[in-house]
Design a protein around this motif. Structure first.
Motif, PDB file in Angstrom:
ATOM      1  N   VAL A   1     -16.801  77.508 114.341  1.00 32.35           N
ATOM      2  CA  VAL A   1     -15.746  76.541 114.033  1.00 32.35           C
ATOM      3  C   VAL A   1     -14.602  77.296 113.382  1.00 32.35           C
TER       4      VAL A   1
ATOM      5  N   MET B   1     -16.581  65.861 115.697  1.00 34.31           N
ATOM      6  CA  MET B   1     -15.905  66.931 116.438  1.00 34.31           C
ATOM      7  C   MET B   1     -16.913  67.940 116.971  1.00 34.31           C
TER       8      MET B   1
ATOM      9  N   SER C   1     -13.372  76.140 108.574  1.00 39.04           N
ATOM     10  CA  SER C   1     -13.956  77.209 109.399  1.00 39.04           C
ATOM     11  C   SER C   1     -15.352  77.547 108.887  1.00 39.04           C
TER      12      SER C   1
ATOM     13  N   GLU D   1     -11.737  65.051 119.402  1.00 39.85           N
ATOM     14  CA  GLU D   1     -11.039  66.317 119.575  1.00 39.85           C
ATOM     15  C   GLU D   1     -10.314  66.677 118.285  1.00 39.85           C
ATOM     16  N   PRO D   2     -10.379  67.930 117.849  1.00 37.70           N
ATOM     17  CA  PRO D   2      -9.584  68.331 116.689  1.00 37.70           C
ATOM     18  C   PRO D   2      -8.099  68.345 117.049  1.00 37.70           C
TER      19      PRO D   2
ATOM     20  N   GLY E   1      -7.129  73.976 115.905  1.00 34.01           N
ATOM     21  CA  GLY E   1      -8.335  74.777 115.733  1.00 34.01           C
ATOM     22  C   GLY E   1      -9.238  74.709 116.947  1.00 34.01           C
ATOM     23  N   SER E   2     -10.386  75.377 116.863  1.00 37.36           N
ATOM     24  CA  SER E   2     -11.290  75.445 118.013  1.00 37.36           C
ATOM     25  C   SER E   2     -12.741  75.388 117.562  1.00 37.36           C
ATOM     26  N   ILE E   3     -13.587  74.877 118.452  1.00 38.91           N
ATOM     27  CA  ILE E   3     -15.034  74.844 118.241  1.00 38.91           C
ATOM     28  C   ILE E   3     -15.686  75.411 119.490  1.00 38.91           C
TER      29      ILE E   3
ATOM     30  N   VAL F   1     -10.316  74.178 111.996  1.00 33.74           N
ATOM     31  CA  VAL F   1     -10.291  72.847 112.594  1.00 33.74           C
ATOM     32  C   VAL F   1      -9.658  71.838 111.630  1.00 33.74           C
ATOM     33  N   SER F   2      -8.743  71.029 112.151  1.00 30.93           N
ATOM     34  CA  SER F   2      -8.117  69.950 111.385  1.00 30.93           C
ATOM     35  C   SER F   2      -8.103  68.682 112.230  1.00 30.93           C
ATOM     36  N   ARG F   3      -8.106  67.547 111.533  1.00 24.32           N
ATOM     37  CA  ARG F   3      -8.062  66.260 112.233  1.00 24.32           C
ATOM     38  C   ARG F   3      -7.391  65.215 111.349  1.00 24.32           C
TER      39      ARG F   3
END
Length: 331
Positions: free
Chosen positions: A4, A46, A21, A52-53, A56-58, A7-9
């Motif tokens: 992770v 997520m 992270s 979906e964030p 960022g990425s997962i 990531v933000s949401r």
């Protein structure tokens, strides 16, 4: 296994998760902790691919989950806090339905259902309507659907909720067994659950990751508790220069001091060196011991200035509590 990154949401103007992270390896059981509204459920949604964030990425098994959502969810076991069960169905019908959603068919499906029934001790409830089950039995049905198909990523939100002590210990052992071939994220408000099962603890505070600590690291201690009637200034003078000593502070209790240890030093060795220095300078010692910080005290320390729950923060932002809303069923 699970990576992770930043990531933000957001939910409208409210930032539920802010630049989080962490990584989790196969075989690890990681506890996800935080007050209500801290962002835990949003993070779990997520991770499941359900949300979906915003940024960022997962990645799971080095594959972006949003590009391979269906593949992820076939390998995913997810138990949300609000149980994903249908009360009008029998246990057998519900597990058959959940297995179909995961792509299990024929002999593989029957074998998978038998396995989870045995693992959750539900064999004698196979034909019982879910509506007639106790809270603890419904919880076991929820766990049974989560572990169908031998998932390689297991996300559990309050898995022992409603279980008696014997059932709780059985559930802990089941989760340990699953972790041998899976990555496990465990969210709970019960610190003893994390201390009993987890390798690491992630503490989320107001949407940010405040702590990522190994349980063994916490238990080994990063400070020393010293009881001494010596003057504080004299103690500071005598102990100054010890390479491992980060700081010395007086506690509210009479004659009690805390010696904080720098990273990379073993608490037992530091105690021995502190004793030698104090004895050489004829300073009294009433007691000295490594002070291991338990998870409860760390959690309280991290959230010491939290005066209202996350739910209150969300509502004051003009939106429903984004982290405590209904969690839809994800198979």
């Amino acid at each position: 296994m699970l990576d992770v990154r930043s990531v933000s949401r957001r939910y409208g103007d409210f930032k539920a998760v802010d630049d989080v992270s962490f990584t989790v390896s196969q075989g690890e059981i990681v506890g996800l902790l935080g007050h209500n509204g801290a962002g835990k459920t949003t993070i779990m949604k997520m991770l499941s691919g359900f949300l979906e964030p915003d940024s960022g990425s997962i990645r799971f098994k080095d594959v972006p989950i949003l590009e391979h959502r269906t593949q992820l969810q076939r390998e995913l076991g997810y138990l949300p806090e609000n149980l994903p069960v249908y009360p009008e169905l029998s246990v057998a019908s519900y597990l058959d339905y959940a297995a179909e959603l995961k792509g299990l068919r024929g002999h593989d499906k029957r074998r998978a259902i038998r396995r989870v029934l045995e693992a959750t001790h539900l064999e004698d409830r196979l034909l019982s309507p879910i509506a007639n089950l106790s809270r603890g039995l419904k919880q076991r049905v929820g766990v049974a659907q989560a572990i169908l198909g031998q998932p390689s990523l297991l996300i559990l939100d309050e898995p022992t909720n409603g279980l008696d002590p014997a059932q709780t210990e059985s559930m802990r052992e089941l989760i340990r067994q699953i972790s041998q071939s899976a990555t496990v994220i465990l969210s709970t408000h019960i610190m003893q659950e994390v201390e009993a099962m987890c390798d690491r603890a992630l503490i989320v505070r107001h949407g940010t990751l405040a702590v990522d600590a190994g349980l063994k690291e916490l238990q080994n201690g990063s400070r020393i508790r010293l009881l001494s009637s010596a003057d504080e200034a004299r103690l500071q003078e005598v102990l100054a220069g010890l390479p491992w000593l980060e700081s010395l502070s007086r506690m509210p209790a009479r004659n009690e001091y805390r010696l904080n240890i720098r990273d990379g030093h073993v608490a037992g060795d530091c105690v021995a060196e502190a004793v030698r220095r104090l004895v050489e300078n004829d300073l009294p010692i009433q007691g000295i011991t490594p002070d291991a910080q338990d998870l409860q005290s760390l959690f309280m320390e991290v959230n010491a200035d939290t005066t209202t729950s996350g739910a209150g923060k969300s509502q004051s932002s003009g939106i429903p509590n984004a982290d405590q809303g209904e969690v839809e069923h994800v198979a």
